[in-house]
Design an enzyme around this catalytic site. Structure first.
Site, short mmCIF file in Angstrom:
data_model
loop_
_atom_site.label_atom_id
_atom_site.label_comp_id
_atom_site.label_asym_id
_atom_site.label_seq_id
_atom_site.Cartn_x
_atom_site.Cartn_y
_atom_site.Cartn_z
N MET A 1 49.94 60.31 15.81
CA MET A 1 50.15 60.45 14.38
C MET A 1 50.34 59.10 13.75
SD MET A 1 50.35 62.36 11.78
CE MET A 1 50.57 61.66 10.15
N GLU A 2 49.65 58.90 12.61
CA GLU A 2 49.52 57.57 12.01
C GLU A 2 50.62 57.22 11.03
OE1 GLU A 2 47.07 60.31 9.20
OE2 GLU A 2 47.50 60.17 11.35
N GLU B 1 44.53 55.47 15.11
CA GLU B 1 45.77 55.57 14.35
C GLU B 1 46.05 54.28 13.57
OE1 GLU B 1 46.73 58.49 14.12
OE2 GLU B 1 45.69 59.28 15.87
#
Length: 883
Positions: A270-271, A305
């Site tokens: 998750m970025e 990401e």
């Protein structure tokens, strides 16, 4: 768990919020059972909004402790609260005001892994798509951008390290026995990018100097004792940062960039702005525990990401219907990065395999949807191959159409014009239309029309006139909700190969002949033709080179023409595609004969092609390995299309593999011994050599009808790539033998304490072909290593079996379907996202033969009949049944 309400959200209904948020200050008092969250939101009514319009914040299973306006308790008559919403009335008409919301949440009880949860002794968040509403009441939507200040308070014995987005403001003792840390992110962001991590972790550190000469601190946090296994991830991060500067002119914008690796995570990574959270399988690697594929995935996902910092974070989505705008675009960027870091043709072949294995079946089944959907019931179910992989292909086609220079100009304009905004596909395309002076309206249909277009190709050679005519015709099949389709703009890269292998250089005339770059035909009508003049000899058409458009191509080409392309085409992807097309054609014919109980066709021609490629040292080893990897059972089933009988496909494929193995026995025996020696290196060249040796080991072992060679390779392996290759040969081709049993036991004993490696052990066994594998899967579900609470473990066993074992899962007695139905129903109660993604393995059930179809239908109906299904699972099962 949110149960299904049946509510459907539509793109056409989008409207901005009634109130505008300027800033949010969050304070967390961490506790496993009772974490206190204080949210102070500075906001004002949007201009033109009625004075009577209430403020409505989102929630999910929340309990409200208190709510204040400008520091004073709000009269209970002025607000309503449910676990899903907080509604406040009688707010100021024009002045800025502050809403303070106090909630209590229980991270250790949060098994959904959305919002704030506790994994082991680590607090972690996952807020995309709608997880922030599980933390506090707020506008949980991507078009509400705000500046965040975060203060984290914890007992010192509970969380020594406390991280959030942005730059570190400071920390220290809060009171006796507790301490605090404060963070500030100066870049406005939506709530889905919020992150918090707290616990006791090890770290590796480095620095990076940006192109504007700013020094950025880099930190990767992992469990203590695993720091050395994060070194490759750090190297990949630094290469990603430099590449984005050089290729897109994008520099990093905070003082620090952090990655945290956790073992319980629903996604790959998750970025979150400045604080990426990763599934640890995409961070941790060393030669003993990670394969070449693991290293390549780490490199790609670290890059993906990081690249989101600009395509997703600095510029984000206006609404979740625009999800492809950040995901498809960023996949395109990480593919380009990997192509530059490794072999571009081999990387592209891998992308095509992935697209055809996952996205094409999605397009052809009940879960088909446009790259930008028009509606959804559960947004989590649209993190799909269509949004990611097809979304990337659409960006690639855009680059082909406008040309490389205009594409870069369009990207520069996009970054300049929309920095700090939440935007739409229309905003994105407008930048390229302006940069290229092209009308992209027809091209934009790729975002709104579901399904894979089919393009039929016919050719005509006029020897007397030395002309060659190519006729193209497109067709688009109906998909759920879209019975009629408009004609698409399909860019098809091409080449004409003459008898001597050289390429005809002349340009064609006729509709579609104009191109932004040489060698592209633009199919913009239902049917059109182009003619090439002064063609010296009958050419062979090589079309859709590089897979320039994600279409199904129907073209009658002789084996001789395919062989000509395979030998002479300058485009490596086209050479592979010709080999793969020849193999697919042969395997489909063999599967049909096997189903009818008739003798299989001779494989001499295919064997000659594959052994010639295997022995051609002018070709990259990685390319040769790809060419020798025959189409999978699922690929053959997709080509057959309907009335699928998996056992006959498997029987035909295994017979053809045996033919190839016997034809090249000596060559494969030699190649199997040519894995690189010396210390392990994950570089592309060494990985290619290991890939070729691995596929050769499989063929050589089959030809010898003995597990002895693979057992010896397994015993002598000094890295996980070679060990896993040998173990797979033993488990898949010699199941039940002493050699296979011993190797599986040795592997388990050696890596019992390494969950990521044990995941490989589960997956290899789950994908062993054959109906009997179901019993082994059931046995493995009772293993001490199997943890139903860990998504990686569930995906490794249940996911690998249902999605990666066509014969074992699609059994005629329906036992495989029932196993999945039982697991999905059970998992749904604690982790709906994981359950729904497992269930997509049944998306192609209608293509099976009638007996299996009925068993699959009954299993789906059984799931639908379960009590209190989540929206995630209910949505998938209803669409799957209705399609």
């Amino acid at each position: 768990m949110r149960t299904d309400t049946g509510q459907v959200f539509h793109l056409k209904d989008y409207a901005p919020t009634d109130f505008v948020v300027d800033r949010i200050d969050l304070t967390f008092e961490l506790d496993p059972a009772e974490t206190k969250v204080i949210s102070r939101v500075l906001m004002k009514r949007r201009a033109g909004v009625s004075r009577s319009a209430p403020l409505v914040f989102d929630g999910d299973e929340l309990t409200l402790d208190s709510v204040q306006l400008d520091g004073n308790d709000i009269d209970p008559a002025d607000f309503d609260v449910t676990p899903e919403n907080l509604t406040i009335r009688n707010l100021p008409a024009e002045a800025t005001f502050e809403i303070t919301v106090n909630t209590t949440i229980a991270p250790e009880a949060n098994t959904s892994l959305m919002g704030l949860y506790r994994t082991g002794n680590i607090y972690c968040t996952q807020c995309e798509a709608e997880g922030f509403r599980r933390i506090t009441y707020f506008y949980d939507r991507p078009d509400v951008l705000a500046v965040y200040t975060v203060t984290i308070i914890s007992r010192k014995d509970d969380a020594r390290l406390m991280l959030s987005n942005g730059n570190y403001l400071g920390g220290g003792n809060y009171d006796e026995g507790r301490h605090f840390a404060a963070w500030f992110d100066p870049h406005p962001k939506p709530s889905y990018l919020f992150a918090l991590v707290a616990g006791d972790l090890g770290v590796i550190e480095d620095t990076f100097t940006t192109m504007d000469e700013r020094e950025v601190a880099l930190r990767i946090y992992v469990e203590h004792g695993k720091e050395k296994r994060a070194a490759y991830a750090m190297d990949a991060l630094k290469r990603s940062m430099r590449w984005d500067e050089e290729t897109f002119g994008r520099a990093y914008d905070l003082d620090i960039f952090m990655i945290v690796a956790v073992s319980d995570f629903n996604m790959g990574a998750m970025e979150n702005k400045g604080l990426n959270v990763f599934n640890d399988k995409y961070v941790l690697a060393d030669p003993e525990t990670a394969t070449d594929a693991d290293y390549a995935n780490i490199e790609a996902i670290i890059a993906h990401e990081y690249f989101h910092n600009w395509t997703g974070n600095r510029i984000t989505c206006r609404d979740w219907f625009q999800l492809c705008l950040k995901e498809g675009l960023t996949v395109f960027r990480d593919h380009a990065f990997s192509a530059d870091q490794r072999s571009a043709p081999v990387k592209r072949i891998a992308e095509i395999r992935l697209l055809k294995a996952h996205q094409f079946p999605e397009d052809a089944g009940p879960l088909a949807h446009p790259v930008r959907p028009e509606s959804y019931r559960e947004i989590n179910n649209f993190y799909t191959a269509t949004v990611y992989e097809k979304g990337s292909e659409v960006v690639g086609m855009l680059r082909t159409i406008v040309g490389a220079d205009a594409f870069r100009q369009g990207m520069d304009l996009y970054f300049e014009r929309h920095d700090g905004q939440a935007v739409t596909i229309e905003d994105f395309l407008a930048c390229f239309a302006e940069a290229s002076s092209r009308d992209l309206m027809q091209f934009s249909l790729w975002y709104s029309q579901a399904g894979t277009p089919s393009v039929s190709v016919s050719t005509s050679w006029d020897e007397a006139k030395s002309t060659f005519t190519v006729t193209l015709e497109q067709s688009l099949q109906p998909t759920p909700g879209q019975p009629r389709k408009e004609v698409m703009h399909i860019p098809l890269a091409y080449g004409l190969l003459l008898e001597d292998g050289s390429e005809h250089k002349g340009s064609p005339s006729g509709a579609g002949a104009s191109s932004a770059a040489a060698g592209v035909l633009h199919l913009t009508r239902r049917k059109q033709s182009v003619t090439f003049a002064d063609v010296a000899s009958r050419p062979v058409l090589s079309i859709n080179r590089g897979f320039s458009a994600p279409v199904n191509l129907a073209m009658e080409q002789s084996s001789a023409d395919l062989a000509h392309i395979a030998r002479h085409d300058a485009d490596g992807v086209a050479r592979w595609q010709a080999i793969n097309d020849h193999a697919t054609r042969h395997l489909v014919a063999a599967a049909r004969l096997a189903r009818d109980g008739r003798p299989l066709p001779a494989s001499d021609e295919l064997c000659a092609i594959l052994t010639a490629v295997a022995g051609d040292e002018s070709l990259e080893p990685a390319f040769r390995a790809q060419a020798l990897t025959l189409p999978a059972e699922s690929d053959i089933a997709r080509e057959i299309g309907s009335n699928i009988e998996p056992d006959s496909i498997r029987a035909a494929r295994e017979a053809v593999i045996a033919d190839v193995a016997r034809a090249g026995r000596e060559l494969f025996s030699t190649l199997a011994n040519q894995a690189p020696g010396g210390p392990y290196s994950p570089d592309a060249g060494s990985a290619g050599l290991r890939a070729l040796a691995g596929i050769a080991l499989s063929y050589a072992s089959i030809a010898e009808a003995s597990p002895a060679r693979a057992a010896a390779v397994f015993a002598a392996a000094d890295n996980m790539t070679v060990m896993a290759q040998a173990l797979q040969v033993l488990a898949h081709h010699f199941p039940g033998t002493g050699a296979a049993t011993d190797a599986l036991a040795a592997f388990e004993a050696r890596f019992a304490d390494n969950p990521l490696v044990i995941d490989k052990w589960f997956a290899i066994q789950a994908m062993a072909p054959g109906a009997a594998t179901l019993d082994r899967v059931r046995e493995l579900m009772t293993s001490r290593h199997f943890d139903r609470m860990n998504p990686n473990r569930v995906r490794a066993l249940i996911g690998s079996f249902s999605a990666g074992n066509p014969t074992g899962f699609n059994r005629a007695d329906g036992a495989g379907f029932r196993l999945l139905a039982d697991e999905v129903t059970a998992i749904d109660k604690r982790n709906p996202q994981l359950a729904a993604r497992l269930l997509t393995a049944m998306r192609s059930w209608r293509s099976l033969e009638p007996v299996r179809q009925e068993e699959a239908r009954l299993a789906l109906v059984a799931i639908l009949g379960a009590a209190q299904l989540s929206t995630d699972v209910s949505d998938i099962v209803q669409r799957t049944l209705a399609g």
